[in-house]
Design a protein around this motif. Structure first.
Motif, PDB file in Angstrom:
ATOM      1  N   ASN A 187       6.235 -71.948  34.162  1.00  0.00           N
ATOM      2  CA  ASN A 187       5.655 -72.329  32.876  1.00  0.00           C
ATOM      3  C   ASN A 187       5.721 -73.838  32.648  1.00  0.00           C
ATOM      4  O   ASN A 187       4.971 -74.377  31.831  1.00  0.00           O
ATOM      5  CB  ASN A 187       6.365 -71.598  31.733  1.00  0.00           C
ATOM      6  CG  ASN A 187       6.015 -70.124  31.691  1.00  0.00           C
ATOM      7  OD1 ASN A 187       4.845 -69.768  31.718  1.00  0.00           O
ATOM      8  ND2 ASN A 187       7.017 -69.262  31.642  1.00  0.00           N
ATOM      9  N   SER A 188       6.627 -74.524  33.366  1.00  0.00           N
ATOM     10  CA  SER A 188       6.739 -75.979  33.200  1.00  0.00           C
ATOM     11  C   SER A 188       6.865 -76.713  34.533  1.00  0.00           C
ATOM     12  O   SER A 188       7.234 -77.886  34.561  1.00  0.00           O
ATOM     13  CB  SER A 188       7.943 -76.318  32.308  1.00  0.00           C
ATOM     14  OG  SER A 188       9.158 -75.849  32.873  1.00  0.00           O
TER      15      SER A 188
ATOM     16  N   LEU B 287      -0.005 -78.269  31.499  1.00  0.00           N
ATOM     17  CA  LEU B 287       0.967 -77.302  30.995  1.00  0.00           C
ATOM     18  C   LEU B 287       1.513 -77.779  29.649  1.00  0.00           C
ATOM     19  O   LEU B 287       1.262 -78.912  29.224  1.00  0.00           O
ATOM     20  CB  LEU B 287       2.120 -77.138  31.974  1.00  0.00           C
ATOM     21  CG  LEU B 287       1.757 -76.837  33.431  1.00  0.00           C
ATOM     22  CD1 LEU B 287       3.031 -76.727  34.265  1.00  0.00           C
ATOM     23  CD2 LEU B 287       0.935 -75.557  33.535  1.00  0.00           C
TER      24      LEU B 287
ATOM     25  N   ASP C 260      12.959 -74.282  29.757  1.00  0.00           N
ATOM     26  CA  ASP C 260      12.054 -73.146  29.554  1.00  0.00           C
ATOM     27  C   ASP C 260      12.216 -72.223  30.755  1.00  0.00           C
ATOM     28  O   ASP C 260      11.564 -72.408  31.783  1.00  0.00           O
ATOM     29  CB  ASP C 260      10.607 -73.629  29.425  1.00  0.00           C
ATOM     30  CG  ASP C 260       9.651 -72.517  28.995  1.00  0.00           C
ATOM     31  OD1 ASP C 260       9.933 -71.342  29.310  1.00  0.00           O
ATOM     32  OD2 ASP C 260       8.627 -72.823  28.351  1.00  0.00           O
TER      33      ASP C 260
ATOM     34  N   GLN D 219      11.968 -65.977  31.944  1.00  0.00           N
ATOM     35  CA  GLN D 219      10.909 -64.984  32.130  1.00  0.00           C
ATOM     36  C   GLN D 219      11.042 -64.260  33.460  1.00  0.00           C
ATOM     37  O   GLN D 219      10.824 -63.039  33.547  1.00  0.00           O
ATOM     38  CB  GLN D 219       9.545 -65.669  32.033  1.00  0.00           C
ATOM     39  CG  GLN D 219       8.363 -64.719  32.231  1.00  0.00           C
ATOM     40  CD  GLN D 219       7.030 -65.390  31.975  1.00  0.00           C
ATOM     41  OE1 GLN D 219       6.797 -65.944  30.893  1.00  0.00           O
ATOM     42  NE2 GLN D 219       6.139 -65.375  32.962  1.00  0.00           N
TER      43      GLN D 219
ATOM     44  N   THR E  65      11.827 -67.210  25.599  1.00  0.00           N
ATOM     45  CA  THR E  65      10.823 -66.693  26.532  1.00  0.00           C
ATOM     46  C   THR E  65       9.696 -65.985  25.780  1.00  0.00           C
ATOM     47  O   THR E  65       9.875 -65.494  24.669  1.00  0.00           O
ATOM     48  CB  THR E  65      11.471 -65.751  27.568  1.00  0.00           C
ATOM     49  OG1 THR E  65      10.600 -65.629  28.698  1.00  0.00           O
ATOM     50  CG2 THR E  65      11.751 -64.383  26.982  1.00  0.00           C
TER      51      THR E  65
ATOM     52  N   LYS F  20       3.227 -67.746  21.250  1.00  0.00           N
ATOM     53  CA  LYS F  20       2.365 -67.086  22.227  1.00  0.00           C
ATOM     54  C   LYS F  20       1.842 -65.751  21.704  1.00  0.00           C
ATOM     55  O   LYS F  20       0.679 -65.403  21.920  1.00  0.00           O
ATOM     56  CB  LYS F  20       3.128 -66.891  23.543  1.00  0.00           C
ATOM     57  CG  LYS F  20       3.404 -68.201  24.262  1.00  0.00           C
ATOM     58  CD  LYS F  20       4.172 -68.003  25.568  1.00  0.00           C
ATOM     59  CE  LYS F  20       4.329 -69.319  26.304  1.00  0.00           C
ATOM     60  NZ  LYS F  20       5.075 -69.182  27.579  1.00  0.00           N
TER      61      LYS F  20
ATOM     62  N   HIS G  23       0.023 -66.847  34.103  1.00  0.00           N
ATOM     63  CA  HIS G  23       0.161 -68.163  33.487  1.00  0.00           C
ATOM     64  C   HIS G  23      -1.011 -68.446  32.538  1.00  0.00           C
ATOM     65  O   HIS G  23      -2.077 -67.862  32.672  1.00  0.00           O
ATOM     66  CB  HIS G  23       0.234 -69.236  34.578  1.00  0.00           C
ATOM     67  CG  HIS G  23       1.286 -68.961  35.600  1.00  0.00           C
ATOM     68  ND1 HIS G  23       1.002 -68.368  36.815  1.00  0.00           N
ATOM     69  CD2 HIS G  23       2.624 -69.170  35.585  1.00  0.00           C
ATOM     70  CE1 HIS G  23       2.122 -68.226  37.518  1.00  0.00           C
ATOM     71  NE2 HIS G  23       3.116 -68.707  36.781  1.00  0.00           N
ATOM     72  N   TYR G  24      -0.764 -69.361  31.641  1.00  0.00           N
ATOM     73  CA  TYR G  24      -1.746 -69.663  30.603  1.00  0.00           C
ATOM     74  C   TYR G  24      -2.733 -70.740  31.056  1.00  0.00           C
ATOM     75  O   TYR G  24      -2.416 -71.593  31.882  1.00  0.00           O
ATOM     76  CB  TYR G  24      -1.036 -70.098  29.323  1.00  0.00           C
ATOM     77  CG  TYR G  24      -0.297 -68.975  28.626  1.00  0.00           C
ATOM     78  CD1 TYR G  24      -0.805 -68.394  27.465  1.00  0.00           C
ATOM     79  CD2 TYR G  24       0.903 -68.476  29.127  1.00  0.00           C
ATOM     80  CE1 TYR G  24      -0.132 -67.363  26.820  1.00  0.00           C
ATOM     81  CE2 TYR G  24       1.582 -67.442  28.496  1.00  0.00           C
ATOM     82  CZ  TYR G  24       1.057 -66.887  27.344  1.00  0.00           C
ATOM     83  OH  TYR G  24       1.713 -65.861  26.716  1.00  0.00           O
TER      84      TYR G  24
ATOM     85  N   ASN H 286      -2.367 -73.486  26.667  1.00  0.00           N
ATOM     86  CA  ASN H 286      -1.175 -74.341  26.660  1.00  0.00           C
ATOM     87  C   ASN H 286      -1.276 -75.421  25.590  1.00  0.00           C
ATOM     88  O   ASN H 286      -0.288 -75.742  24.916  1.00  0.00           O
ATOM     89  CB  ASN H 286      -0.986 -74.991  28.036  1.00  0.00           C
ATOM     90  CG  ASN H 286      -0.450 -74.024  29.074  1.00  0.00           C
ATOM     91  OD1 ASN H 286       0.323 -73.122  28.761  1.00  0.00           O
ATOM     92  ND2 ASN H 286      -0.854 -74.209  30.316  1.00  0.00           N
TER      93      ASN H 286
END
Length: 382
Positions: free
Chosen positions: A41-42, A75, A174, A177, A223, A289, A349-350, A355
């Motif tokens: 995520n990062s 991101l 972060d 997850q 998360t 989210k 993933h976004y 993001n």
């Protein structure tokens, strides 16, 4: 609920309104650097530097090429960097052309809080757990002091942070997850719930370790709703009543995420009483989210479970940028026509657009405990 938990929560609530009023009087923080720890995520290119780099169409929207990010573009950590006015964070594991003058990124895709007992080649689990990321940070900090103070070459000093700036830096985290995902793969629901206290304990240990190494300002993301990831929802076929929530997310997976978040928040409250020089802000990424998923069309997006790049379903997973077989036909997992209206880039993933929306939702501190904007997160909470 034990007495200590009640006491801490009551104190937190009693200070909340005062914090909101006081924040307006606080000066913006001058962060010389940002140090990030986490998972995909990062991750701005760490796992790509260590193993195989991503293939096109990754990175197509903003960078116009693959740059190690699991997205079509930027991101959340990139938008945080923009908001703070610093360059995008270079991955610690990337040795080519990197500058660490304004921080470093220790996050790697597939990273966990717990020590992994799986292979990256088997399940995509990173060998660089949070414990290892801390060790890498320790080495980075110690070697920076040596090179800046002893070597004194202009090129070296230009690419490294000032040693005195570490204590004023922002430390963002972060992660978690993948620990939840591993539990979903391998454990019963009750076993997953029972494992969370140990995961949080390990998380807390690494925060204490960072504090012992001089970190003072922490921005900690909880998360997200893992049960809302399309990789989870597209695998559901003829669900039993109550298996999905009102927005179509896998309910028990989100319950595990919420338990993780509740325990993490309680741990953060305890750490504030223990790490008396630290400012620790807990950021509710789950709410941001989930709000986006629940109101996708109102926010200008399409269906919340649409996948832009990749094919996932019962019995098959063709990841973004790969070829595979779906119902007897060979397909290539290319990008969708317009990633800017899709929340999920690859099922896990976004997208850059999502993001960006989420980053805008969190930087002002409205979803944080205490409600502290990231620009003022260096100020210690009472």
């Amino acid at each position: 609920m034990d007495f200590l938990r009640i006491l801490i929560l009551c104190v937190s609530i009693s200070l909340l309104l005062q914090t909101e009023a006081d924040e307006l009087q606080l000066s913006p923080c001058d962060y010389p650097a940002v140090y990030n720890f986490g998972d995909s995520n990062s991750d701005t290119g760490g796992i790509a530097s260590a193993f195989h780099p991503p293939a096109p169409p990754s990175g197509e929207t903003f960078f116009k090429k693959p740059v190690g990010r699991a997205s079509d573009g930027r991101l959340i950590i990139d938008f945080i960097a923009e908001h703070l006015g610093i360059p995008y964070l270079s991955p610690y594991l990337d040795s080519i052309g990197s500058s660490y003058r304004h921080g470093a990124n220790f996050a790697t895709g597939g990273a966990t809080i717990m020590r992994p007992n799986e292979s990256w080649f088997e399940n995509g689990v990173s060998p660089f757990s949070l414990e290892i990321q801390f060790e890498q940070y320790t080495q980075f900090k110690d070697r920076t002091a040596y090179y800046v103070n002893e070597v004194k070459k202009k090129l070296v000093k230009k690419r490294l942070p000032k040693p005195k700036g570490f204590v004023k830096a922002l430390f963002t985290l972060d992660i978690g997850q993948n620990d939840i995902a591993a539990g979903i793969r391998k454990l019963s629901l009750e076993q997953q719930k029972a494992a969370i206290p140990m995961i949080i304990s390990n998380y807390s240990t690494q925060i204490r370790n960072l504090y012992a190494k001089g970190a003072r300002t922490f921005w900690i993301h909880n998360t997200g709703p893992i049960g809302c990831l399309p990789i989870a929802t597209v695998k559901v076929q003829d669900p039993m009543p109550g298996y999905l929530d009102e927005h179509g997310c896998v309910k028990n997976q989100n319950e595990i995420a919420m338990q993780f978040n509740n325990d993490l928040k309680y741990e953060v409250l305890k750490l504030r009483t223990e790490l008396y020089e630290a400012s620790i802000v807990y950021v509710d990424m789950y709410t941001a989210k989930y709000e986006l998923i629940a109101t996708a069309k109102n926010q200008g997006f399409g269906g919340p479970f649409q996948i832009c790049c990749g094919y996932h379903g019962i019995g098959y997973d063709i990841r973004c940028g790969n070829k595979g077989n779906v119902n007897g036909s060979e397909v290539f997992a290319d990008s969708c026509a317009d990633p800017s209206v899709v929340i999920s880039w690859d099922g896990v993933h976004y997208s850059e657009a999502a993001n960006h929306w989420i980053a805008n939702r969190i930087v002002d501190g409205s979803l944080s405990d205490p409600p502290m904007a990231i620009m003022r997160a260096c100020h210690k909470q009472l």
